[in-house]
Each structure stands twice: as C-alpha cells, then as structure tokens.
Design a protein around this motif. Structure first.
Motif, short mmCIF file in Angstrom:
data_model
loop_
_atom_site.label_atom_id
_atom_site.label_comp_id
_atom_site.label_asym_id
_atom_site.label_seq_id
_atom_site.Cartn_x
_atom_site.Cartn_y
_atom_site.Cartn_z
N VAL A 14 0.83 -1.21 0.00
CA VAL A 14 0.00 0.00 0.00
C VAL A 14 0.86 1.26 0.00
N LEU A 15 1.91 1.26 0.83
CA LEU A 15 2.73 2.47 0.97
C LEU A 15 3.45 2.82 -0.33
N VAL A 16 3.92 1.79 -1.04
CA VAL A 16 4.58 2.04 -2.32
C VAL A 16 3.62 2.72 -3.28
N LEU A 17 2.37 2.22 -3.32
CA LEU A 17 1.38 2.78 -4.24
C LEU A 17 1.03 4.22 -3.86
N LEU A 18 0.88 4.47 -2.54
CA LEU A 18 0.56 5.83 -2.09
C LEU A 18 1.68 6.79 -2.49
N ALA A 19 2.92 6.37 -2.27
CA ALA A 19 4.07 7.22 -2.61
C ALA A 19 4.14 7.46 -4.11
N MET A 20 3.89 6.41 -4.86
CA MET A 20 3.91 6.52 -6.32
C MET A 20 2.86 7.54 -6.78
N GLY A 21 1.66 7.41 -6.21
CA GLY A 21 0.58 8.33 -6.56
C GLY A 21 0.93 9.76 -6.19
N ALA A 22 1.52 9.95 -4.99
CA ALA A 22 1.84 11.29 -4.53
C ALA A 22 2.87 11.95 -5.43
N ALA A 23 3.90 11.20 -5.80
CA ALA A 23 4.97 11.76 -6.63
C ALA A 23 4.41 12.18 -7.99
N VAL A 24 3.61 11.30 -8.59
CA VAL A 24 3.06 11.62 -9.90
C VAL A 24 2.05 12.76 -9.79
N GLY A 25 1.24 12.75 -8.72
CA GLY A 25 0.27 13.81 -8.51
C GLY A 25 0.93 15.18 -8.37
N PHE A 26 2.05 15.22 -7.66
CA PHE A 26 2.79 16.48 -7.47
C PHE A 26 3.18 17.05 -8.83
N LEU A 27 3.77 16.20 -9.68
CA LEU A 27 4.20 16.64 -11.00
C LEU A 27 3.00 17.05 -11.84
#
Lengths: 307, 261
Positions: A14-27
């Motif tokens: 779950v944490l990997v997916l949340l981080a992935m989403g956050a990084a892409v969302g930021f950009l």
C-alpha cells in the motif's frame, strides 16, 4: 503493508502505491500533465500487467486532473472556452485513434509501435522545450524581456480565418489550429493510453501562444474528459480497470496535486517549462534504453482468453 | 483433435496403472483430505503455505521402518492457454518475433515431496506421470512444428513460471508424522490464480509408483474483492462509470482536505 488487488489478482504494498501516486500527482499539479505517461510505466515496472496498468492509470489520472483543475478554476487560470473547443476536436481524434488501435493490434506489434511513438514524441517535444526554455532563462538572466509573448509578433497560425476570442487566455485566434490540436491529442491519447497533457501543454504554449499559467489549468480540464473516456472504454470492453489500485494511487495523487499546483505557482513560466522538458526527456530516454538494451529474458508469457 | 488427445491420455494412464497394480502384492494406498476445501484470499494476502494432510493405508511396517515409502504432493491450478514470445534484435531494437501458443497450461503448480525428486524414482517415471515442474505436459496449439522450437519454448515457459514463483518445488515438504500420517506443505504464490485447484498425492515404494489420490481445492476472493471482480466482469460499463465517479469524488475531496491556496 500488503493489499490484494481484485482485478490485477496480485498482492502489492500500500505504501509504495501511495508514494507513487503522490509523486506523480505532485508533477501533475505542477505541470498540468495528467501523469499517465509516468504512472503507466511505473505500474508495469511494479509487475502490474500492462493492460491493467494502462486502464487503471487512466482512471487515476481523472482524480488528479480533476483536483488540479479545481484549484486552477479558483485562481481563474482555466479557459473553459478554449478547453471545450479542444475537447470537441479530441473526441473526433480519439474515435479515429481507437479504430487505428484495433487495426494495429490485429496486425501485431502494437507494443513496439507504442514504444516507438513514445520515444519519438517525448524525445522531440522534450528536446524542443528544453532548448527554448533554457534560451528564455538565459535571456531573462541577461536582462532581456522574454520573447515568448511579444505582442504584434504573429506566426502563420494567427493569419488563419474563423477567428475566435478566448478571453481567459488573452487570445484571438482561428479555431482551425485549436480543433486540429484537439484532434491530434485525442488520436494520440487513445493509441498511447495517456491523457496527452505532455503534448497539449507545449502545443498550446508554442503554437497558440497561450500564457503558461492558463495552459496548465486548461490542459487539466481537457484531460479529465479524455481519461474518463479511456477509462470507460477499457472498463466496458476489456475489464482491465482495477478500482482498488486506482483508488490507492488517487489518494496519493490528489494530495500531491495540491502541493504541486502551489509549487508550480512559485516558479516562473520558463523554469516550469524547462523542468517539464527534463522530465519528458528522462521518460523518453528510459523507454529508448528499454528498446535497445538486451532484455533480462528474451521470452515473455501472455495468457489468452482472460479478460 | 481434442478427442484424439484425450484417447492418448487415457491409454497413457492405463499403461501406467496396470503394471503398478500387478507387481504389488500389498495394496497400499494414499489418501489426502482437504479441510477446509475452500480458501479465501483476503485483502492482506501475500502468498501462503498450504498444509495438506494425508494418510498411508495398509502400509508394510517393514518398508515404513526403512523409510522406503515416498510421497509427492502436487497442487495444480486451473489451466489456460498461454503464448510464449521470443524477442530478437532487429536494427538494434528488441522486437517480439517468434511465438508459440500452448493449450491448457496450469497457471500454478506447486510440488512438495518427501525427498528431492531425483532421489525418489527414475526420470522416466516422472515423465510418464507428467509429475514435477519439468514434466508438466504442455500441448502446443499447432502440432507438427519443428520439435526443437517447441522444446525451446516449452523450456522458456517453465523457466518464466518458476521465476515468478508460480511453479515451485519443495523437497522435504512432505513429512511423516506417524507411520501412516503425513503432512505436505505446498507454496501458494502471491498471485496464485483463483478457481478450482487440484491436489494430488503420488505414492512410491522403493522407487516404484503405486497409486495416487486427488482432492479439489477452491481458491476464491473474499467478499469485497469478489464483489468488485464480479461487477467489473459482468457489468463493465456500469463499473467504468462508478470508477470515473469515484475518481471525481476523490479528486474533489482531496481538493478540500489538502487545499493549499
């Protein structure tokens, strides 16, 4: 912390997916790109089957671009009229794109075609943007005003007939190139499974001379609809949208998008463009390496008869 | 074509069973039972060890004492057609060129045995029984092709499956708890397929195959996962619409919660 995905049929962190989403969302919030061209390769890298990665990526993009578009709406940096005209072209383009997509799949080598298209498009767009924005940063440093929006300087596009006024963009241009861009974006997005923001943003900036800050909001507005269309088509024909996976990515994504939109405001237009150019080039290089590098295993498996 | 293949398998099975029964004065047999016969995959599933209990009936105490009974337990997942593709370099770019389709390839295949497989019996016996990850019978969709190509793609298929953990062997995974009771531990990969799995136990005595027994195991998704899966499969457009709505609501909520301007 693991979670089992019902459609992808795989257990993920779950944490990997949340981080992935956050990084892409930021950009995404920062540059006005949906992030589809980032999230899909990331998911595939994380062992999600490609078909599910493409469809779920599109679903996730809706959330981050909707969130980003809302914050641009509040700031008045969203041109509804321009977005709607682009969208009209986009629908025509994606309908044609879906037809070409199935044609390519029937003759095989669709994956290769997509990769080549990615590398060529991202490479060209990224290279041109980087060149232009570095020049703009240089001239800004040496005290010369940026040349991008010099009034009175018009290219051939501005001499076309059927002119229309786009107030929010401070623009008075022919609708022909606007619809043309929409068609092209719609076509590419249905073939490549992305929202098309990374092409839309430079096209609006360089071809139509829309102010950079309005471009981001307008592009996000248009992406909401193209990715919703993609999600719907994939869900009804291929059953490849994993809503649990998409939701995890969204949570990270919407949070990231808000911070990204604010970070984007602090940067100047040419800096923003230079950073986006670097990002686009990095993805292009990564994909090109995959095409030319010797794969770990030259064999691959694919199941037949699975939805 | 299908009928032909079935006949062939039937003959094969008879050929194996007849001498085994004829040669053994004792009628030892192996039994396995699965309780529960249904496993539910929940949100936290990340692979598991499945324990299967079994018993040896009418065993010869002498042979038991010498440890010359061997048991091999296999858990085989549902079968699907699989395409194996091979990349080749064309103008510097790696392109999928050749491909081979196989019918009825088990998605998963886990083996547990009392000892390493090569110590139990001859490779030929395993081949006859289609037992072990290297002996699963893979039927090419288009027979009559170059046997070398088929062999190469079959090997590649097994290697890929083993690399992802879907095909696994667990030597020493079968332990005798008493002269007649044994326990087998087979591995379930994190992406073990849902559906009906078949558990089979093979009994060997002095390297001779005696008999086998089988049981079925149902692996399914738990309530929520199952509901989502069904909805996506049976009501695609509605599911797509829901996904879009969920994305919009999440985007809007995110805007309220995390707003930065």
């Amino acid at each position: 912390m693991g979670i089992y995905l019902p459609i992808a049929e795989i257990s993920v962190n779950v944490l990997v997916l949340l981080a992935m989403g956050a990084a892409v969302g930021f950009l995404s919030g920062m540059f006005g790109v949906g992030g589809g061209f980032l999230i899909t390769p990331l998911l595939i890298f994380y062992n999600i089957p490609p078909a599910i990665a493409v469809a779920t990526g599109a679903n996730q993009v809706i959330a981050s671009s909707f969130s980003g578009a809302l914050s641009h709406l509040k700031r008045g940096t969203l041109d509804f009229k321009l977005g709607s005209v682009l969208l009209a072209g986009g629908i025509v383009g994606s309908t044609f794109g879906i037809w070409v997509f199935s044609l390519l799949r029937s003759i095989g080598q669709l994956d290769l075609f997509i990769s080549l298209l990615y590398v060529a498009l991202l490479g060209t767009v990224g290279g041109l943007m980087l060149y232009e924005s570095v020049n703009a940063i240089r001239s800004a440093r040496s005290g010369v005003a940026p040349t991008l929006k010099k009034s009175g300087q018009h290219n051939w596009i501005h001499r076309l007939p059927l002119k229309m006024r786009f107030r929010a963009s401070k623009l008075f241009v022919s609708v022909i190139p606007v619809i043309g861009i929409g068609v092209a974006i719609g076509f590419l997005s249905s073939i490549m499974g992305v929202g098309g923001g990374f092409i839309m943003v430079p096209a609006l900036i360089y071809l139509l001379r829309v102010p950079t800050n309005v471009v981001v909001g307008t592009s996000l507005f248009q992406i909401i609809f193209t990715s919703a269309y993609t999600t719907f088509v994939h869900a009804s024909t291929n059953q490849t949208v994993d809503v649990v996976l998409a939701f995890l990515l969204m949570i990270g994504g919407v949070a990231g998008a808000q911070y990204g939109a604010r970070a984007g405001q602090r940067l100047r237009g040419e800096q923003l463009r230079a950073l986006l150019a670097l990002l686009v080039l990095a993805v292009a290089i990564r994909l090109a390496v995959d095409l030319f590098a010797t794969p770990n295993d030259i064999y691959s498996l694919a199941s037949l008869g699975e939805g | 074509m299908r009928a032909l293949a079935a006949n062939f398998l039937l003959v094969l099975a008879l050929g194996v069973a007849t001498p085994a029964i004829a040669q053994t004065p004792h009628q030892e047999s192996v039994q396995i039972g699965l309780s529960p016969d249904r496993i539910t995959i929940t949100a936290g599933f990340s692979g598991a060890d499945l324990t299967i209990f079994g018993s040896l009936e009418d065993a010869d105490p002498q042979v038991v004492r010498q440890g010359r009974y061997d048991v091999v337990v296999v858990l085989e997942g549902p079968a699907r057609p699989v395409v194996v593709r091979r990349k080749e370099r064309v103008l510097g770019i790696w392109i999928n060129l050749e491909s081979e389709t196989f019918e009825n390839v088990p998605i998963s295949y886990s083996v547990a045995s009392t000892r390493p497989l090569q110590d139990i019996t001859q490779p030929e016996s395993y081949k006859r029984l289609s037992l072990g990850t290297n002996n699963i019978y893979m039927q090419p969709a288009e027979p009559g092709q170059n046997p070398h190509t088929i062999a190469e793609f079959t090997r590649a298929l097994r290697e890929r499956k083993a690399a992802t953990g879907l095909y696994s062997e667990n030597p020493g995974g079968v332990q005798f708890l008493s002269p007649s009771l044994f326990r087998a531990t087979v591995r379930l990969a994190p992406d073990v397929p849902v559906g009906t799995h078949k558990a089979r136990a093979f009994l060997f005595k002095n390297g001779q195959f005696l008999n086998e027994s089988s049981a079925q195991l149902e692996i399914r998704k738990s309530g929520f996962e199952q509901t989502v899966f069904r909805l996506a499969r049976d009501h695609g457009p509605f599911y797509g619409f829901l996904s879009i709505m969920l994305a919009m609501v999440t985007g809007w909520m995110g805007r309220i919660v995390f707003r930065k301007d």
